[in-house]
Design a protein around this motif. Structure first.
Motif, PDB file in Angstrom:
ATOM      1  N   PRO A   1       0.841  -1.202   0.000  1.00 48.38           N
ATOM      2  CA  PRO A   1       0.000   0.000   0.000  1.00 48.38           C
ATOM      3  C   PRO A   1       0.875   1.250   0.000  1.00 48.38           C
ATOM      4  CG  PRO A   1      -0.830  -1.605   1.567  1.00 48.38           C
ATOM      5  CD  PRO A   1       0.495  -2.129   1.070  1.00 48.38           C
ATOM      6  N   GLY A   2       0.577   2.194  -0.887  1.00 45.76           N
ATOM      7  CA  GLY A   2       1.367   3.409  -0.985  1.00 45.76           C
ATOM      8  C   GLY A   2       2.506   3.307  -1.978  1.00 45.76           C
ATOM      9  N   GLY A   3       2.707   2.138  -2.568  1.00 51.10           N
ATOM     10  CA  GLY A   3       3.777   1.954  -3.536  1.00 51.10           C
ATOM     11  C   GLY A   3       3.264   1.170  -4.739  1.00 51.10           C
ATOM     12  N   TYR A   4       4.158   0.407  -5.339  1.00 51.02           N
ATOM     13  CA  TYR A   4       3.716  -0.477  -6.415  1.00 51.02           C
ATOM     14  C   TYR A   4       2.624  -1.404  -5.897  1.00 51.02           C
ATOM     15  CZ  TYR A   4       7.865   0.504  -9.315  1.00 51.02           C
ATOM     16  OH  TYR A   4       8.828   1.078 -10.082  1.00 51.02           O
ATOM     17  N   HIS A   5       1.659  -1.685  -6.731  1.00 56.38           N
ATOM     18  CA  HIS A   5       0.669  -2.703  -6.379  1.00 56.38           C
ATOM     19  C   HIS A   5       0.078  -3.307  -7.641  1.00 56.38           C
ATOM     20  CE1 HIS A   5      -1.412   1.201  -6.495  1.00 56.38           C
ATOM     21  NE2 HIS A   5      -2.426   0.535  -7.012  1.00 56.38           N
ATOM     22  N   ILE A   6      -0.525  -4.449  -7.468  1.00 56.49           N
ATOM     23  CA  ILE A   6      -1.225  -5.101  -8.571  1.00 56.49           C
ATOM     24  C   ILE A   6      -2.693  -4.740  -8.419  1.00 56.49           C
ATOM     25  CG2 ILE A   6      -1.692  -7.306  -9.723  1.00 56.49           C
ATOM     26  CD1 ILE A   6       1.231  -7.287  -9.371  1.00 56.49           C
ATOM     27  N   MET A   7      -3.240  -4.044  -9.428  1.00 53.62           N
ATOM     28  CA  MET A   7      -4.623  -3.565  -9.328  1.00 53.62           C
ATOM     29  C   MET A   7      -5.557  -4.583  -9.959  1.00 53.62           C
ATOM     30  SD  MET A   7      -5.436  -0.654  -8.024  1.00 53.62           S
ATOM     31  CE  MET A   7      -7.061  -0.311  -7.409  1.00 53.62           C
ATOM     32  N   LEU A   8      -6.472  -5.071  -9.159  1.00 50.56           N
ATOM     33  CA  LEU A   8      -7.482  -6.003  -9.663  1.00 50.56           C
ATOM     34  C   LEU A   8      -8.737  -5.191  -9.955  1.00 50.56           C
ATOM     35  CD1 LEU A   8      -7.024  -8.806  -6.966  1.00 50.56           C
ATOM     36  CD2 LEU A   8      -5.897  -8.640  -9.180  1.00 50.56           C
ATOM     37  N   MET A   9      -9.187  -5.224 -11.222  1.00 49.97           N
ATOM     38  CA  MET A   9     -10.319  -4.404 -11.642  1.00 49.97           C
ATOM     39  C   MET A   9     -11.404  -5.287 -12.239  1.00 49.97           C
ATOM     40  SD  MET A   9      -7.597  -1.867 -13.328  1.00 49.97           S
ATOM     41  CE  MET A   9      -8.497  -0.412 -13.783  1.00 49.97           C
ATOM     42  N   GLY A  10     -12.656  -4.903 -11.990  1.00 46.72           N
ATOM     43  CA  GLY A  10     -13.763  -5.693 -12.490  1.00 46.72           C
ATOM     44  C   GLY A  10     -13.919  -6.989 -11.709  1.00 46.72           C
ATOM     45  N   ILE A  11     -13.918  -6.860 -10.399  1.00 46.97           N
ATOM     46  CA  ILE A  11     -14.098  -8.028  -9.537  1.00 46.97           C
ATOM     47  C   ILE A  11     -15.580  -8.404  -9.521  1.00 46.97           C
ATOM     48  CG2 ILE A  11     -13.877  -8.857  -7.160  1.00 46.97           C
ATOM     49  CD1 ILE A  11     -11.670  -6.661  -6.906  1.00 46.97           C
ATOM     50  N   GLU A  12     -15.848  -9.667  -9.706  1.00 45.22           N
ATOM     51  CA  GLU A  12     -17.237 -10.091  -9.852  1.00 45.22           C
ATOM     52  C   GLU A  12     -17.926 -10.331  -8.517  1.00 45.22           C
ATOM     53  OE1 GLU A  12     -18.149 -12.439 -13.059  1.00 45.22           O
ATOM     54  OE2 GLU A  12     -16.855 -11.145 -14.264  1.00 45.22           O
ATOM     55  N   ARG A  13     -17.150 -10.727  -7.507  1.00 47.96           N
ATOM     56  CA  ARG A  13     -17.813 -11.023  -6.233  1.00 47.96           C
ATOM     57  C   ARG A  13     -16.959 -10.468  -5.094  1.00 47.96           C
ATOM     58  NH1 ARG A  13     -15.106 -15.004  -3.709  1.00 47.96           N
ATOM     59  NH2 ARG A  13     -13.556 -16.041  -4.998  1.00 47.96           N
ATOM     60  N   GLN A  14     -17.602 -10.320  -3.965  1.00 50.96           N
ATOM     61  CA  GLN A  14     -16.902  -9.773  -2.796  1.00 50.96           C
ATOM     62  C   GLN A  14     -15.755 -10.697  -2.389  1.00 50.96           C
ATOM     63  OE1 GLN A  14     -19.445  -9.263   0.601  1.00 50.96           O
ATOM     64  NE2 GLN A  14     -17.910  -8.121   1.745  1.00 50.96           N
ATOM     65  N   LEU A  15     -14.625 -10.106  -2.057  1.00 48.95           N
ATOM     66  CA  LEU A  15     -13.472 -10.872  -1.594  1.00 48.95           C
ATOM     67  C   LEU A  15     -13.401 -10.762  -0.079  1.00 48.95           C
ATOM     68  CD1 LEU A  15     -10.848  -9.764  -4.277  1.00 48.95           C
ATOM     69  CD2 LEU A  15     -12.233 -11.850  -4.246  1.00 48.95           C
ATOM     70  N   LYS A  16     -13.519 -11.906   0.564  1.00 47.55           N
ATOM     71  CA  LYS A  16     -13.580 -11.910   2.029  1.00 47.55           C
ATOM     72  C   LYS A  16     -12.339 -12.531   2.624  1.00 47.55           C
ATOM     73  CE  LYS A  16     -18.597 -12.239   2.028  1.00 47.55           C
ATOM     74  NZ  LYS A  16     -19.717 -13.146   2.059  1.00 47.55           N
ATOM     75  N   GLN A  17     -12.076 -12.121   3.852  1.00 49.11           N
ATOM     76  CA  GLN A  17     -10.962 -12.651   4.623  1.00 49.11           C
ATOM     77  C   GLN A  17     -10.872 -14.166   4.464  1.00 49.11           C
ATOM     78  OE1 GLN A  17      -9.267 -10.797   7.432  1.00 49.11           O
ATOM     79  NE2 GLN A  17      -8.043 -12.560   7.979  1.00 49.11           N
ATOM     80  N   GLY A  18      -9.700 -14.649   4.114  1.00 48.34           N
ATOM     81  CA  GLY A  18      -9.495 -16.092   4.000  1.00 48.34           C
ATOM     82  C   GLY A  18      -9.683 -16.626   2.594  1.00 48.34           C
ATOM     83  N   ASP A  19     -10.376 -15.857   1.709  1.00 44.76           N
ATOM     84  CA  ASP A  19     -10.475 -16.272   0.309  1.00 44.76           C
ATOM     85  C   ASP A  19      -9.077 -16.299  -0.300  1.00 44.76           C
ATOM     86  OD1 ASP A  19     -13.196 -16.286   0.535  1.00 44.76           O
ATOM     87  OD2 ASP A  19     -13.554 -14.473  -0.656  1.00 44.76           O
ATOM     88  N   VAL A  20      -8.931 -17.093  -1.356  1.00 42.10           N
ATOM     89  CA  VAL A  20      -7.642 -17.132  -2.045  1.00 42.10           C
ATOM     90  C   VAL A  20      -7.836 -16.640  -3.475  1.00 42.10           C
ATOM     91  CG1 VAL A  20      -5.817 -18.616  -2.929  1.00 42.10           C
ATOM     92  CG2 VAL A  20      -6.675 -18.958  -0.608  1.00 42.10           C
ATOM     93  N   VAL A  21      -7.020 -15.683  -3.884  1.00 44.11           N
ATOM     94  CA  VAL A  21      -7.095 -15.129  -5.234  1.00 44.11           C
ATOM     95  C   VAL A  21      -5.871 -15.596  -6.023  1.00 44.11           C
ATOM     96  CG1 VAL A  21      -7.094 -12.993  -6.591  1.00 44.11           C
ATOM     97  CG2 VAL A  21      -8.352 -13.095  -4.427  1.00 44.11           C
ATOM     98  N   PRO A  22      -6.086 -16.416  -7.054  1.00 45.16           N
ATOM     99  CA  PRO A  22      -4.931 -16.817  -7.872  1.00 45.16           C
ATOM    100  C   PRO A  22      -4.517 -15.658  -8.782  1.00 45.16           C
ATOM    101  CG  PRO A  22      -6.867 -18.241  -8.230  1.00 45.16           C
ATOM    102  CD  PRO A  22      -7.332 -17.009  -7.529  1.00 45.16           C
ATOM    103  N   ILE A  23      -3.247 -15.411  -8.850  1.00 50.44           N
ATOM    104  CA  ILE A  23      -2.712 -14.369  -9.729  1.00 50.44           C
ATOM    105  C   ILE A  23      -1.555 -14.975 -10.505  1.00 50.44           C
ATOM    106  CG2 ILE A  23      -1.580 -12.094  -9.821  1.00 50.44           C
ATOM    107  CD1 ILE A  23      -2.933 -11.486  -7.108  1.00 50.44           C
TER     108      ILE A  23
END
Ligand code: CU
Length: 168
Positions: A109-131
């Protein structure tokens, strides 16, 4: 990321064999940047939110560049940096991020980041996002690095004010 474990059968006595194997290995070691990904995480979202950031630390064994990223959880993924414009922190896409050999490059946060745009569903604590990261090496070859980023709650440590002000 891959281990090379091919059986190599070579003729000759033992010392000769060792020499040949070393000769074969050296260029291979130089050719592949091994990229280590440490502590990948994604900021959790509230229901209507369509964008969020992914954060991690990348360390490459040889000079390389992060050139793109994709995720099945987002329609579009961009690499962003934060810059000061008229005393306001703004983020903007960058084409690539250098990964100098042996240096930890932080996406935070505050520097480089990977921006995920057009998320289809809410991302909740503990979910895993493959990148999937695409890294371009010094010789121009590209390779991909699979990342499993864990979702952290919005209020979790690391969620800074500068990022919560972001608007797309
Ligand atoms: Cu951004």
């Amino acid at each position: 990321m891959k281990t090379r474990d091919l059986p190599i059968r070579l003729p000759g006595s033992r010392p000769a064999r060792v020499a040949i194997v070393l000769a074969l290995m050296l260029p291979v070691c130089n050719a592949f940047a091994d990229v280590t990904v440490t502590h990948p995480w994604v900021r959790g979202t509230v229901a209507p939110q369509k964008t969020t950031g992914a954060f991690m630390t990348l360390t490459s064994t040889s000079d390389a560049k992060l050139v793109s990223a994709t995720s099945p959880s987002a329609k579009q993924v961009e690499i962003h940096e934060m810059v000061m414009v008229n005393n306001v922190m703004r983020m903007r896409p960058v084409a690539e991020v250098p990964l100098p050999a042996g240096k930890d490059v932080a996406f935070k946060p505050g520097g480089y980041h990977i921006m995920l745009m057009g998320i289809e569903r809410q991302l909740k604590q503990g979910d895993v996002v493959p990148i999937t990261l695409t890294v371009r090496e010094g010789d121009g070859k590209s390779r991909t690095v699979a990342v499993q980023a864990e979702v952290r709650d919005l209020a979790a440590a690391g969620a800074s004010k500068s990022m919560s002000n972001d608007k797309h």
